[in-house]
Design an enzyme around this catalytic site. Structure first.
Site, mmCIF file in Angstrom:
data_model
loop_
_atom_site.group_PDB
_atom_site.id
_atom_site.type_symbol
_atom_site.label_atom_id
_atom_site.label_comp_id
_atom_site.label_asym_id
_atom_site.label_seq_id
_atom_site.Cartn_x
_atom_site.Cartn_y
_atom_site.Cartn_z
ATOM 1 C CE LYS A 39 -2.181 -0.780 3.686
ATOM 2 N NZ LYS A 39 -1.262 -1.710 4.353
ATOM 3 C CB CYS B 215 -10.783 2.186 15.415
ATOM 4 S SG CYS B 215 -8.745 1.572 15.481
ATOM 5 C CD GLN C 134 -9.073 4.974 11.967
ATOM 6 O OE1 GLN C 134 -9.613 6.623 10.601
ATOM 7 N NE2 GLN C 134 -9.495 5.100 12.696
#
Ligand SMILES: Nc1nc2c(c(=O)[nH]1)N[C@H]1C(S)=C(S)[C@@H](COP(=O)(O)OP(=O)(O)OC[C@H]3O[C@@H](n4cnc5c(=O)[nH]c(N)nc54)[C@H](O)[C@@H]3O)O[C@H]1N2
Ligand SMILES: Nc1nc2c(c(=O)[nH]1)N[C@H]1C(S)=C(S)[C@@H](COP(=O)(O)OP(=O)(O)OC[C@H]3O[C@@H](n4cnc5c(=O)[nH]c(N)nc54)[C@H](O)[C@@H]3O)O[C@H]1N2
Ligand code: SF4
Ligand SMILES: [Mo]
Length: 813
Positions: A88, A172, A386
């Site tokens: 990524k 999260c 994140q």
């Protein structure tokens, strides 16, 4: 080592070390490798930025030519990744250039999206807020930059006096936060990534770092290729790429982690081989109150702890968790051995859990009780998902109950402190915590006549139309509610913009200045490198522009005590720069102004940050960052331990200086095991677990627009055990319908795929917007963190033909 590392990376489905930027728009430059040195051609310039994606926080070098990002390379100067990236990261540049970037504000008129001017868009938002300031809510993100989060926080809490601001990080990291608070009285890990270089044993508690924190995981597997021994023990509810690299795999039932950690502590106590001196000097025992449990809990004696934990024998733990008793003994023996160093890693398996606070506290407890704490390599480390869930959400405090600097809205002295720092009127900050995410969406999607008291919702940098649990209840029910207004700031059309009334086109990643804070307390900075497409603009600017429009409309909260705009930025001559006009936004560095304002809050809880310019020069710095006598700034790797943490009092070996018991000690918790909120039964016989894959970022809005990534993983699927498939006469690749009590989702079956669940369990990744598995998941959440459990609910798997027949039958009966 580099060659070996690379071969590992390839074997875990990562790309070769190439850095060519290609996207849907399909253009390319010669392939560059981080090892080749970065060519400086005519017009090609390189600059550093943290990767846009995961909480690992790798640094990339971004190659820009003719105003476009044309190449990406791993940044060798970065301590986190030392030049390496995962697939990524190598393709992060491509996310800017999908064909359908949003470039113009869009307003829904008579059901159709129509282009409007920015001034009108900002005016519409400001007037909706002015009409009903209490009915406005702001839903943000752990992918907000630090200044974006700080601006949103100040706008809401300091300006509007409205605490209905919450981020997707609620889905999260919320349980990690409450686990840290319950244990140490302060959030975020004591250790850092350097622990991975030193540990003898690495335990992954239901996370899959080989795919979710790949560069970090390779730091451990690399050591093997250098001849070092590191034992990886993978505890999980399914086999993953991480399992493939593990020495031991302990397959547990959902919630088995609670029983396992209790079982380890039971044996340490029973065998009297816990670390008595560490516990005696630096720990207390804690338990939940019988009547109304609180996050603080109550002190219990060691005797009491012994009594409570006595029943968690290895055999009982085996019954609860499915992990054989001798494996529990093996874990306890490892923890009893002080000669070795043990690092625990965890992520969503422990956070998306209705006992999330409890299991986080228990795993910290295992480390504290055994003394595997506070030496390099000996650490309980919660990984963030994140890129800035730590930096923006947890540190800035953009949660419904929090204020910057570890303050909370409920405490009068904390409110007063923040009001003073922001120079806003006394009493500006509302004492009542706002709505957490699930509640916020419940109130937004409930008709006003039924008490749904949020009528305008502003969403920035998150895609709730795909990622909330139980979408039919929490999101889709907005459809058709005339007086509810959804504003979405986005870069691409998404499952959320589908129901938006106003869409604001946003600048993305290096199209703006930014700062992120990663998993190891590392704050990172980057500069804008290219212009956003069309009229896309910075999220931070949007917030400031809306605030300024409210200021013009006479909203008192948008003025500070001196009558000035709360986001006033002045030049060297004291003249205000009109940063609310986008043409002037980059006349100065707004990020720097906001960051310096925010920095003053960070000393309140020993999370000291350095001045902005220090981050410009560095590849991130781990807080607390403290100024030295020679004027340099020193970062901290290991907190609470005297050998590295500058805040531990002279003469102490360890000090938990924010201890909730005010005695410098950490808390070792006891929690009773409780079963998951929904379990398989005759009607819904399968466990459903959901999560991620290496190639895609969450909802796939960015990664599915990068051709290499979408080709590598084109569609979502359901992982199923071969025997379960056979028993139901389901073939490889066949489309089936997953049905829960809340909704359905159609998916092709993958037997013996990348992940391998045991019999009775299926797994579905959530990146595919054409196959919304959150129609099926459930919103049951932890009582303290309010974080929902996406990792387990009950479903059935139905062949498509049968599902259709069922549906027809239902219609006719
Ligand atoms: N490639 C990629 N990387 C990412 C992301 C991404 O979208 N793509 N997202 C980032 C983000 S925001 C996050 S939060 C992380 C998530 O990273 P992880 O938590 O590592 O990944 P998930 O796929 O969400 O978790 C799936 C695992 O949950 C475990 N599990 C299920 N039930 C239980 C239980 O009761 N207890 C325990 N302990 N475990 C259980 C299962 O073993 C399963 O394999 O990844 C980050 N990194
Ligand atoms: N079933 C299931 N659901 C889950 C989870 C799970 O494990 N299972 N995990 C949960 C977790 S841990 C997380 S973190 C969440 C993630 O959930 P989300 O945050 O909703 O998912 P993302 O795809 O990261 O959404 C970010 C959005 O912001 C947009 N975007 C990117 N950059 C910018 C920008 O600079 N500005 C603006 N305005 N927009 C931008 C992207 O296009 C994307 O649509 O999902 C949660 N939902
Ligand atoms: S490991 Fe995470 S931060 Fe590093 S390159 Fe991959 S996605 Fe980016
Ligand atoms: Mo996450």
């Amino acid at each position: 080592m580099d060659a070996k590392r690379r071969s590992f990376l390839k074997s875990t489905a990562m790309a070769a070390a190439c850095s060519m930027v290609t996207s849907e728009a399909g253009f390319s430059l010669p392939v560059l490798s981080a090892d080749d040195g970065l060519p400086d051609g005519d017009g090609l310039t390189w600059n550093k930025a943290p990767c846009r994606f995961c909480g690992t926080g790798c640094h990339v070098q971004v190659g820009v030519e003719d105003g476009r990002v044309v190449a990406i390379a791993g940044d060798k100067a970065a301590d986190v990744n030392k030049g390496l990236l995962c697939v990524k990261g190598y393709h992060v540049g491509g996310i800017l250039y999908g064909k359908d970037r949003l470039t113009k504000p869009l307003l829904r008129k008579d059901g159709k999206l129509t282009e409007i001017e920015w001034d009108d868009a900002i005016d519409i938002v400001a007037k909706r807020i002015m009409d009903a300031p209490d009915k406005f809510a702001f839903y943000g993100s752990g992918q907000w930059t630090i200044p974006e989060g700080f601006a949103a926080q100040k706008f809401m809490k300091g300006g509007l006096g409205n605490n209905h601001i919450d981020p997707n990080a609620r889905l999260c990291m919320a349980s990690a936060v409450t686990g840290f608070l319950a244990t140490y009285g302060v959030d975020e890990p004591a250790g850092c990534y350097a622990d991975l270089d030193e540990c003898d044993v690495l335990i992954t508690w239901g996370n899959n770092p080989a795919e979710m924190h790949p560069v970090l995981f390779s730091r451990v597997t690399d050591r093997r290729s250098r001849g070092e021994t590191v034992r990886i023990i993978d505890i999980g509810t399914r086999r993953t790429r991480t399992t493939d690299a593990a020495n031991d795999y302990l397959e547990m039932q959902p919630h088995g982690d609670v029983a396992i950690s209790l079982g380890i502590m039971h044996l340490l106590i029973q065998n009297e081989n816990y670390d008595k001196s560490f516990v005696e000097n630096f720990c207390n025992f804690r338990g939940a109150e019988a009547d109304t449990p609180t996050l603080q809990g109550e002190a219990i004696s060691e005797e009491d702890f012994r009594k409570r934990i006595a029943k968690y024998t290895p055999e009982h733990v085996e019954e609860l968790s499915g992990v054989p008793a001798d494996k529990i003994r093996m874990l306890a023996e490892l923890f009893a051995n002080r000669e070795i160093r043990i690092t625990s890693l965890w992520c969503m398996g422990m956070n998306q859990h209705t006992m999330g606070t409890a299991i986080n506290s228990l795993v910290h407890g295992v480390h504290l009780l055994s003394g595997h704490f506070g030496r390099p390599g000996d650490a309980p480390t919660s990984l963030t998902g994140q890129p800035s869930a730590c930096g923006t959400v947890r540190e800035v405090g953009t949660l419904a109950h929090a204020l910057p600097g570890g303050r909370v809205v409920a405490k009068p002295e904390h409110r007063a402190q923040c009001e003073e720092m922001w120079n806003v009127r006394e009493g500006s900050i509302n004492p009542e915590p706002g709505y957490h995410t699930v509640k916020m969406f419940e109130q937004f999607t409930k008709p006003t006549s039924e008490g749904g008291d949020i009528n305008t919702l502003f969403v920035q940098v998150t895609n709730p139309g795909q990622t909330l649990p139980n979408l039919n209840a929490l999101f889709n029910s907005k459809d058709g509610l005339e007086d509810k207004f959804l504003i979405v700031s986005e870069v691409y059309p998404t499952a959320t913009t589908r129901l938006a009334d106003l869409i604001l086109p946003a600048a993305l990643w290096v199209e703006k200045n930014g700062m992120f804070g990663n998993s190891e307390r590392r704050t990172q900075q980057w500069f804008k490198m290219v212009d956003p497409p069309g009229e896309a603009r910075d999220d931070c600017w949007m917030t400031i522009a809306i605030a300024h429009r409210l200021f013009e409309l006479g909203h008192e909260g948008m003025k500070n005590k001196d009558g000035e705009f709360i986001f006033a930025v002045k030049d060297e001559n004291g003249k205000e720069i009109p940063v609310w006009e986008f043409e002037h936004y980059y006349d100065t560095n707004v990020d720097k102004h906001l960051f310096e304002e925010y920095r003053a809050f960070t000393t309140m809880k020993h999370k000291n940050l350095a001045p902005y310019d220090e981050y410009v020069a560095a590849r991130g710095l781990r807080w607390p960052v403290v100024e030295q006598s020679d004027g340099s700034w020193r970062e901290t790797k290991f907190r609470f331990a005297a050998f590295d943490d500058p805040f531990v009092a002279e003469g102490q070996e360890f000090e938990f200086y924010h201890s909730s018991s005010n005695d410098g000690r950490a808390q070792i918790w006891f929690h009773e095991y409780a079963p998951p909120p929904e379990m398989p039964d005759d009607e819904y016989p399968f466990w459903l677990c959901t999560g991620r894959v290496l190639e895609h970022w969450h909802t796939g809005t960015m990664t599915r627009r990068v051709s290499q990534l979408s080709r590598a993983m084109p569609t979502s699927y359901v992982e199923m055990h071969a025997e379960d498939a056979q028993a139901a006469n389901i073939r490889q690749g066949e489309t089936v319908v997953i049905e829960s009590r809340r909704g359905v989702c159609e998916l092709p079956v993958w037997i013996d795929g990348r992940g391998r669940p045991p019999r009775g369990t299926i797994f579905v990744p959530f990146f595919d917007e054409t196959k919304l598995i959150n129609n099926c998941t459930l919103e049951a959440h932890d009582p303290f963190s309010k974080q929902p459990d996406y990792k387990k609910c009950a479903v059935r798997v139905v062949k498509k033909s049968t599902a259709k027949a069922n549906a027809t039958e239902m219609v006719h009966s």
